[in-house]
Design a protein around this motif. Sequence first.
Motif, PDB file in Angstrom:
ATOM      1  N   LEU A  11      -5.614  -3.525   1.027  1.00 57.08           N
ATOM      2  CA  LEU A  11      -5.543  -2.087   1.577  1.00 57.08           C
ATOM      3  C   LEU A  11      -5.048  -1.352   0.371  1.00 57.08           C
ATOM      4  O   LEU A  11      -5.194  -0.228   0.340  1.00 57.08           O
ATOM      5  CB  LEU A  11      -4.679  -2.054   2.684  1.00 57.08           C
ATOM      6  N   ALA A  12      -4.002  -1.878  -0.317  1.00 53.89           N
ATOM      7  CA  ALA A  12      -3.524  -1.181  -1.677  1.00 53.89           C
ATOM      8  C   ALA A  12      -4.578  -0.976  -2.558  1.00 53.89           C
ATOM      9  O   ALA A  12      -4.982   0.166  -3.065  1.00 53.89           O
ATOM     10  CB  ALA A  12      -2.290  -2.094  -2.147  1.00 53.89           C
ATOM     11  N   MET A  38       2.122   1.906  -3.478  1.00 55.58           N
ATOM     12  CA  MET A  38       1.499   2.015  -4.422  1.00 55.58           C
ATOM     13  C   MET A  38       1.058   3.821  -4.142  1.00 55.58           C
ATOM     14  O   MET A  38       0.665   4.163  -5.389  1.00 55.58           O
ATOM     15  CB  MET A  38       0.037   1.197  -4.164  1.00 55.58           C
ATOM     16  N   GLU A  39       1.115   3.941  -3.094  1.00 54.16           N
ATOM     17  CA  GLU A  39       0.664   5.635  -2.885  1.00 54.16           C
ATOM     18  C   GLU A  39       1.647   6.533  -3.692  1.00 54.16           C
ATOM     19  O   GLU A  39       1.586   7.577  -3.864  1.00 54.16           O
ATOM     20  CB  GLU A  39       0.732   5.791  -1.416  1.00 54.16           C
ATOM     21  N   ASP A  93      -2.708  -6.465   3.223  1.00 52.00           N
ATOM     22  CA  ASP A  93      -1.623  -5.296   2.427  1.00 52.00           C
ATOM     23  C   ASP A  93      -2.185  -4.996   1.269  1.00 52.00           C
ATOM     24  O   ASP A  93      -2.255  -4.028   0.605  1.00 52.00           O
ATOM     25  CB  ASP A  93      -0.195  -5.337   2.626  1.00 52.00           C
ATOM     26  N   HIS A 115      -7.876  -1.119  -2.000  1.00 55.91           N
ATOM     27  CA  HIS A 115      -8.883  -0.272  -1.625  1.00 55.91           C
ATOM     28  C   HIS A 115      -8.437   1.264  -1.652  1.00 55.91           C
ATOM     29  O   HIS A 115      -9.069   2.062  -1.810  1.00 55.91           O
ATOM     30  CB  HIS A 115      -9.233  -0.360  -0.047  1.00 55.91           C
ATOM     31  N   TRP A 116      -7.063   1.418  -1.431  1.00 53.46           N
ATOM     32  CA  TRP A 116      -6.566   3.029  -1.442  1.00 53.46           C
ATOM     33  C   TRP A 116      -6.587   3.358  -2.876  1.00 53.46           C
ATOM     34  O   TRP A 116      -6.951   4.479  -3.156  1.00 53.46           O
ATOM     35  CB  TRP A 116      -5.118   3.033  -1.069  1.00 53.46           C
ATOM     36  N   ILE A 117      -6.463   2.386  -4.220  1.00 52.82           N
ATOM     37  CA  ILE A 117      -6.601   3.067  -5.212  1.00 52.82           C
ATOM     38  C   ILE A 117      -8.038   3.150  -5.710  1.00 52.82           C
ATOM     39  O   ILE A 117      -8.272   4.137  -6.397  1.00 52.82           O
ATOM     40  CB  ILE A 117      -6.163   1.722  -6.333  1.00 52.82           C
ATOM     41  N   TRP A 166      -1.282   1.394 -11.153  1.00 54.34           N
ATOM     42  CA  TRP A 166      -2.597   1.114 -10.543  1.00 54.34           C
ATOM     43  C   TRP A 166      -3.310  -0.216 -11.476  1.00 54.34           C
ATOM     44  O   TRP A 166      -3.758  -0.987 -11.016  1.00 54.34           O
ATOM     45  CB  TRP A 166      -3.621   2.105 -10.101  1.00 54.34           C
ATOM     46  N   LYS A 200       0.802  -1.226   0.140  1.00 58.30           N
ATOM     47  CA  LYS A 200      -0.067   0.015   0.024  1.00 58.30           C
ATOM     48  C   LYS A 200       0.810   1.146   0.240  1.00 58.30           C
ATOM     49  O   LYS A 200       0.662   2.244  -0.771  1.00 58.30           O
ATOM     50  CB  LYS A 200      -0.820  -0.020   1.077  1.00 58.30           C
ATOM     51  N   ASN A 206       1.329 -10.902  -6.483  1.00 51.56           N
ATOM     52  CA  ASN A 206       1.032  -9.664  -5.578  1.00 51.56           C
ATOM     53  C   ASN A 206       2.230  -8.697  -5.311  1.00 51.56           C
ATOM     54  O   ASN A 206       2.052  -7.839  -4.329  1.00 51.56           O
ATOM     55  CB  ASN A 206       0.111  -9.786  -4.469  1.00 51.56           C
TER      56      ASN A 206
END
Length: 163
Positions: A48-49, A20-21, A45, A51-53, A28, A17, A150
């Motif tokens: 979470l990555a 990815m930020e 993780d 979901h952040w995207i 993405w 995550k 992943n």
Amino acid sequence: MRKSEQTGALPLPNGLKAWMETQGPKVWHAFARGVEFDDPNATIDVLLAAHWIVRQPDMDRATGLLLLARALQAGLHIYAPPAMDDTAARAFCIDLHQRLSLSQTEARLPIAPEDHAAIDALFHAEAPLPLPACGLKRGTLPSAYSFHANRPHLIAATLRRAA
């Protein structure tokens, strides 16, 4: 003939995550193409990555559709791998479906031919979380990264091979 040479997995000292930020929509999208939510070693993780995207205002619709298709194929709307949380996985699917249902953004990035069947399945009434059909571009998107197990792998160079 062209061939992409891959290096090993990138180190992720702060997790997927956090890495990815620091990336953008094309990476993405590459993640969405390669994510394996059903991998027995998939951790929270990965979720979470993803979901952040989906919470980013510049996420492309095609990326969101790929993530939802992969999540539903993996059964995340029902259960999650052991290192994830079932409730969080279901919430991710519902949140992403709602975002795609309410958003009118177009899919600007292309969907690879091998991904079309999974995306098209989202537009059928029998789908677990159906969506209205939308226009999609066909093709592939060059990326500096590919994803396996992943983890991001840097594509070192495009090489020319003698025929």
